[in-house]
Scaffold this active site. Structure first.
Site, PDB file in Angstrom:
ATOM      1  N   SER A  51       0.919  -1.202   0.055  1.00  0.00           N
ATOM      2  CA  SER A  51      -0.036  -0.057  -0.075  1.00  0.00           C
ATOM      3  C   SER A  51       0.820   1.209   0.093  1.00  0.00           C
ATOM      4  O   SER A  51       1.667   1.397  -0.674  1.00  0.00           O
ATOM      5  CB  SER A  51      -1.060  -0.037   1.185  1.00  0.00           C
ATOM      6  OG  SER A  51      -1.762   0.954   1.276  1.00  0.00           O
ATOM      7  N   ASP A  64      -9.706  -2.645  -6.058  1.00  0.00           N
ATOM      8  CA  ASP A  64      -8.758  -1.589  -5.429  1.00  0.00           C
ATOM      9  C   ASP A  64      -9.260  -0.338  -6.051  1.00  0.00           C
ATOM     10  O   ASP A  64      -9.157  -0.160  -7.305  1.00  0.00           O
ATOM     11  CB  ASP A  64      -7.445  -2.020  -5.485  1.00  0.00           C
ATOM     12  CG  ASP A  64      -6.633  -1.358  -4.485  1.00  0.00           C
ATOM     13  OD1 ASP A  64      -6.815  -0.241  -4.004  1.00  0.00           O
ATOM     14  OD2 ASP A  64      -5.344  -1.620  -3.986  1.00  0.00           O
ATOM     15  N   HIS A  95      -8.528  -3.924  -1.518  1.00  0.00           N
ATOM     16  CA  HIS A  95      -7.403  -3.480  -0.757  1.00  0.00           C
ATOM     17  C   HIS A  95      -7.270  -3.982   0.663  1.00  0.00           C
ATOM     18  O   HIS A  95      -8.334  -4.174   1.262  1.00  0.00           O
ATOM     19  CB  HIS A  95      -7.447  -2.030  -0.452  1.00  0.00           C
ATOM     20  CG  HIS A  95      -6.006  -1.285  -0.576  1.00  0.00           C
ATOM     21  ND1 HIS A  95      -5.236  -0.945  -1.436  1.00  0.00           N
ATOM     22  CD2 HIS A  95      -5.357  -0.874   0.845  1.00  0.00           C
ATOM     23  CE1 HIS A  95      -4.030  -0.418  -1.009  1.00  0.00           C
ATOM     24  NE2 HIS A  95      -4.194  -0.585   0.461  1.00  0.00           N
TER      25      HIS A  95
END
EC number: 3.1.1.1
Length: 324
Positions: free
Chosen positions: A171, A272, A302
């Site tokens: 991330s 995502d 995500h």
């Protein structure tokens, strides 16, 4: 606003934070934290220890090694090093959180590697590029351990293979990993050798909305207004989301350096919010001549590996294939 209109979305409420007058934030949810365990009891996946690497900033690393060390001809086998940058939503939780400790322990055990997890400082108290600085401090510290014959960190000196070092981030940690990989090109790391980079669901942004952002605008995990707030609190004061820290695609001086990166693995999922930007990132790497392995799965979202153990195993397997 009529009585029937839904309330406006409050990104700070979603993130469970309050912005203070001095620019800091109060985090109302305290993420469970785990102390290091240098001498684990039988059955634990990994041993771990904390080492302060910069006494001025207070930045530390947590080193993980497998509890059961492999051997070759009665000698301990040398293990690859993974410099790990955790995902924190930039502002939310530190490297010693229970989730990250579990992730790094599993990585050390399942991949048989030494993990050096960087306890970088969090925005907004420490805005970018502080996190990039902390990551570079960690990388240079790892290099120093092998050249310091007297005071080098024993777990690295005794167990690590300095010719096989990988930079890995998740991330926003993958954003940090990318900038760290670029910064590493300006330093002589000998005898440390960067053998590759892993970018898992890298977080980038920009002012213009992408299709995946519009499609997943109200995503329960990463709603776009909350992501915007993360960037607002993380970027240097006065810049927007087209700044190179957030949107590296248009920054020409950086593109020349990109072509000097080693091989890269990029992993993402169709659900995502950042999917389009991740695929643009892959295109940037390919256009620069980088050897890229892109692994995108239409199913997933995500941080899915935090709630689906099968995806966590699949992620480890992809990293294993890349570093083996």
């Amino acid at each position: 606003m009529s009585r029937d209109s839904p309330p406006a979305f409050d990104p700070y409420k979603h993130l469970n934070i309050t912005i203070n007058p001095n620019g800091s934030c109060t985090r109302h949810f305290v993420w469970p934290r785990v102390e290091p365990d240098p001498d684990p009891c039988p059955g634990k996946l990994a041993a771990s220890k904390d080492v302060t690497i910069n006494h001025e900033t207070g930045v530390s690393v947590r080193i993980f090694r497998p509890t059961n060390l492999p051997s070759n001809d009665n000698a301990v086998a040398r293990l690859p090093i993974i410099i790990h940058l955790h995902g924190s939503g930039w502002i939310l939780y530190p490297a010693n959180s229970a989730a990250n400790d579990r992730c790094c322990s599993q990585m050390a055990s399942e991949l048989t590697v030494i993990v050096v997890s960087v306890h970088y400082r969090l925005p907004p108290e420490h805005r970018l590029p502080a996190q990039y600085d902390d990551a570079l401090d960690a990388l240079l510290w790892v290099k120093q351990q092998v050249v310091d014959s007297t005071n080098g960190e024993p777990w690295l000196k005794d167990y690590a293979d300095f010719s096989r070092c990988y930079i890995c981030g998740s991330s926003n940690g993958a954003n940090i990993a990318f900038q760290l990989a670029l910064r590493s090109l300006d330093h002589d790391l000998t005898p440390l050798q960067i053998d590759g980079c892993v970018f898992y669901q890298p977080l980038f942004g920009g002012k213009t909305r992408t299709k995946s952002e519009l499609k997943n605008f109200a995503d329960p995990v990463m709603p776009v207004p909350a992501v915007d707030a993360m960037w607002e609190l993380s970027l240097p004061v006065g810049v927007d989301r087209d700044h190179r820290y957030c949107n590296p695609l248009g920054y020409l001086p950086q593109k020349e350096k990109v072509g000097r990166l080693g091989r890269c693995l990029v992993i993402g999922y169709g659900g995502d919010t950042s999917l389009d930007r991740q695929q643009d990132f892959v295109n940037l790497l390919v256009a620069a001549g980088v050897r890229v392995e892109a692994r995108f799965d239409d199913a997933g979202f995500h941080s899915i590996e935090l709630v689906d153990p099968r995806r966590a195993v699949a992620l480890l397997n992809m990293i294993r294939d890349f570093i083996s």
